[in-house]
Design a protein around this motif. Structure first.
Motif, short mmCIF file in Angstrom:
data_model
loop_
_atom_site.label_atom_id
_atom_site.label_comp_id
_atom_site.label_asym_id
_atom_site.label_seq_id
_atom_site.Cartn_x
_atom_site.Cartn_y
_atom_site.Cartn_z
N MET A 30 0.62 -1.01 -0.04
CA MET A 30 -0.17 0.10 0.00
C MET A 30 0.90 1.27 -0.08
SD MET A 30 -3.24 -1.32 0.17
CE MET A 30 -4.33 -0.06 0.65
N PHE A 31 0.51 2.38 -0.67
CA PHE A 31 1.16 3.51 -0.86
C PHE A 31 0.26 4.57 -0.18
CE2 PHE A 31 2.23 0.92 -4.51
CZ PHE A 31 3.72 0.97 -4.23
N LEU A 32 1.15 5.78 0.52
CA LEU A 32 0.24 6.83 0.77
C LEU A 32 0.46 7.66 -0.54
CD1 LEU A 32 1.55 7.87 4.24
CD2 LEU A 32 -0.62 6.86 3.81
N ILE A 33 -0.05 8.78 -0.59
CA ILE A 33 -0.15 9.56 -1.93
C ILE A 33 1.27 10.03 -2.29
CG2 ILE A 33 -0.54 11.78 -0.89
CD1 ILE A 33 -2.42 12.04 -3.58
N SER A 34 2.12 10.25 -1.27
CA SER A 34 3.54 10.76 -1.49
C SER A 34 4.51 9.68 -1.83
CB SER A 34 3.92 11.16 -0.15
OG SER A 34 4.11 10.28 0.97
N GLY A 35 4.18 8.37 -1.37
CA GLY A 35 4.78 7.35 -2.01
C GLY A 35 4.52 6.93 -3.35
N LEU A 36 3.33 7.02 -3.64
CA LEU A 36 2.80 6.96 -5.06
C LEU A 36 3.37 7.58 -5.95
CD1 LEU A 36 1.13 5.08 -6.99
CD2 LEU A 36 -0.98 6.73 -6.46
N ALA A 37 3.25 9.04 -5.53
CA ALA A 37 3.89 10.11 -6.46
C ALA A 37 5.44 9.86 -6.76
CB ALA A 37 3.86 11.13 -5.89
N LYS A 38 6.35 9.31 -5.55
CA LYS A 38 7.55 9.01 -5.93
C LYS A 38 7.92 7.75 -6.67
CE LYS A 38 11.87 8.10 -3.11
NZ LYS A 38 12.45 8.01 -1.89
N ARG A 39 6.76 6.82 -6.53
CA ARG A 39 6.92 5.48 -7.39
C ARG A 39 6.81 5.92 -8.76
NH1 ARG A 39 5.26 -0.01 -7.19
NH2 ARG A 39 5.37 -0.82 -9.48
N VAL A 40 5.59 6.47 -9.11
CA VAL A 40 5.39 6.86 -10.49
C VAL A 40 6.14 8.25 -11.53
CG1 VAL A 40 3.44 5.18 -10.54
CG2 VAL A 40 3.23 7.94 -10.06
N GLY A 41 6.61 8.89 -10.44
CA GLY A 41 7.22 10.14 -10.99
C GLY A 41 6.23 11.23 -11.27
N LEU A 42 5.19 11.35 -10.51
CA LEU A 42 3.87 12.37 -11.01
C LEU A 42 3.89 12.99 -9.49
CD1 LEU A 42 1.17 10.16 -12.95
CD2 LEU A 42 3.01 11.67 -13.84
N SER A 43 3.33 14.35 -9.89
CA SER A 43 3.03 15.26 -8.62
C SER A 43 1.78 14.69 -8.01
CB SER A 43 2.96 16.57 -9.25
OG SER A 43 1.58 16.92 -10.15
N ARG A 44 1.82 15.20 -6.78
CA ARG A 44 0.33 14.89 -5.97
C ARG A 44 -0.72 15.67 -6.66
NH1 ARG A 44 -2.75 17.17 -1.95
NH2 ARG A 44 -3.38 15.77 -0.14
N THR A 45 -0.72 16.80 -7.19
CA THR A 45 -1.78 17.29 -7.70
C THR A 45 -2.34 16.52 -8.97
OG1 THR A 45 -0.98 19.51 -7.14
CG2 THR A 45 -2.50 19.62 -9.09
N THR A 46 -1.48 16.04 -9.81
CA THR A 46 -1.76 15.04 -11.05
C THR A 46 -2.50 13.77 -10.34
OG1 THR A 46 0.16 15.97 -12.11
CG2 THR A 46 -0.91 14.05 -13.06
N LEU A 47 -1.94 13.14 -9.45
CA LEU A 47 -2.29 12.15 -8.90
C LEU A 47 -4.05 12.30 -8.54
CD1 LEU A 47 0.57 10.58 -6.85
CD2 LEU A 47 -0.44 9.59 -9.07
N LEU A 48 -4.13 13.31 -7.72
CA LEU A 48 -5.55 13.75 -7.32
C LEU A 48 -6.36 13.85 -8.54
CD1 LEU A 48 -4.79 16.14 -4.42
CD2 LEU A 48 -5.53 13.73 -4.08
N TYR A 49 -5.95 14.18 -9.72
CA TYR A 49 -6.73 14.58 -10.74
C TYR A 49 -7.15 13.31 -11.52
CZ TYR A 49 -7.99 16.31 -15.36
OH TYR A 49 -8.53 16.34 -16.64
N TYR A 50 -5.89 12.44 -11.37
CA TYR A 50 -6.22 11.03 -11.94
C TYR A 50 -7.39 10.36 -11.47
CZ TYR A 50 -2.56 11.34 -15.67
OH TYR A 50 -1.65 11.96 -16.63
#
Length: 392
Positions: free
Chosen positions: A1-21
């Motif tokens: 499981m990933f927190l959003i910060s960990g997921l952002a680091k894993r895939v190389g996208l920003s937190r804002t982009t992840l929230l949009y996705y």
């Protein structure tokens, strides 16, 4: 499981982009009891898949469609077509930049500019530091500013010993200049070359003749010729530009320009040259024209690059009349005039090819000669126009 910060680091996208996705449904976070949202390995892999599809040129909306259902091959085909077009454009852009840097040929660049924007092309070459003569020769001869010097060296090696530098015959020239009144006192010849027509003018008239050419070798040869013929007092050879005539207004009774009006363009040449012509004075020019309304595709393709402004006789007559000229005569030069030009030139090329196998100038001259020799005289030809300037 990933927190959003960990997921952002894993895939190389920003937190804002992840929230949009996440809002679009690409990923689905789960809220824990402590309020934090967590994401699974599947979310990370769905993001990776979307990014891979985007790398193929698909929009985000199209990526999501592919992610959540069967791939639409129609969409992929359209994206592939657009990508192929983009690759072609990028290749052209690279070729252009490479040519401007001198790393490759830029002949296509100059040829296209000369066809689509001739005046801007010419002025741009002047801004690059080329002289007026060099700029004109890049436009019409070398078509490559990086290799221009070598090209012109080879070009002059071919032509320097030849008597004729363009199609012509004494009988055609005599027919054209027979319209010059016997009372004419001053005649200007533009693009005199080695002086064959200059001597005919001197033989047929008592007028003072000024013969200009922008090639010093030609002017030197002309001076030697008129001296040997006894015309030194009647003929004044000058090295000068046809586009910047160094003469006062209304200086000449007649102007003769054989096979060179294309350099400035038919209409532009008439506009400029008539300023040094007396009222009722004559301009006699020969220009390459189409002699048929439906030219062969091979010839049309060749001349569209070599002489983009080439047109038919009727169009030239209309242009002359609109500029205030009366047409006294017009006729196409003879087959002999072509033979006088291409046969000695072909013989000269044949002697040089072995010693200059990589010369682009020789290759270009041979290509043009092939055009001359393969046509039967019904497709294109040089045409004389005898024009009288009317009072303004």
């Amino acid at each position: 499981m990933f927190l959003i910060s960990g997921l952002a680091k894993r895939v190389g996208l920003s937190r804002t982009t992840l929230l949009y996705y996440e809002k679009l449904g690409v990923i689905r976070g789960q809220r824990l009891g402590n309020g934090y949202r967590v994401y699974t390995e599947l979310d990370a892999q769905r993001l990776t898949l979307v990014m891979q599809l985007q790398a193929g040129g698909l929009s985000l909306k199209e990526c999501i469609t592919c992610l959540n259902g069967k791939i639409d091959k129609g969409i992929l085909s359209e994206r592939l077509r657009l990508l192929d077009e983009e690759i072609v454009q990028k290749q052209k852009a690279r070729k252009l930049l490479s040519g401007l840097l001198g790393e490759s040929s830029n002949r296509d660049f100059h040829a296209q500019l000369n066809e689509l924007a001739p005046q801007a092309h010419y002025e741009w070459l002047l801004q690059q530091g080329f002289t007026e003569k060099e700029a004109q020769r890049i436009r019409w001869l070398s078509k490559d500013m990086n290799t221009h010097d070598q090209y012109m060296q080879d070009f002059l090696t071919v032509f320097e010993p030849l008597t004729r530098w363009g199609p012509g015959d004494d009988s055609d020239t005599l027919k054209a200049i027979s319209h010059i009144p016997s009372k004419a006192s001053n005649i200007l010849e533009i693009g005199s070359g080695k002086g064959l027509s200059t001597c005919l003018l001197a033989e047929q008239s008592n007028a003072q003749i000024t013969a200009i050419d922008n090639e010093p070798i030609a002017v030197t040869n002309l001076a030697e010729l008129i001296e040997s013929k006894g015309y030194a007092e009647q003929v004044t050879p000058m090295c000068a530009s046809m586009s910047e005539l160094p003469f006062k207004a209304h200086s000449f009774d007649a102007i003769l320009a054989e096979s060179c009006v294309y350099i400035m363009g038919f209409e532009e040449a008439l506009k400029q040259w008539q300023t040094v012509l007396k009222v009722d004075g004559l301009i006699i020019v020969s220009d390459l024209v189409w002699l048929t309304s439906k030219p062969n595709e091979k010839y049309q393709s060749f001349w569209s690059t070599e002489y983009p402004a080439m047109t038919n006789v009727d169009t030239r007559l209309i242009q002359a009349k609109k500029l205030g000229f009366e047409v006294l005569d017009d006729f196409t030069i003879s087959a002999k005039a072509w033979q006088n030009y291409w046969q000695p030139l072909q013989a000269r090329l044949n002697t040089l090819k072995a010693s200059m196998p990589e010369s682009q100038a020789i290759k270009d001259i041979q290509t043009e000669l092939d055009m001359y020799q393969s046509h039967d005289g019904s497709q294109f030809g040089y045409h004389f126009f005898v024009l009288r300037r009317n009072a303004l």
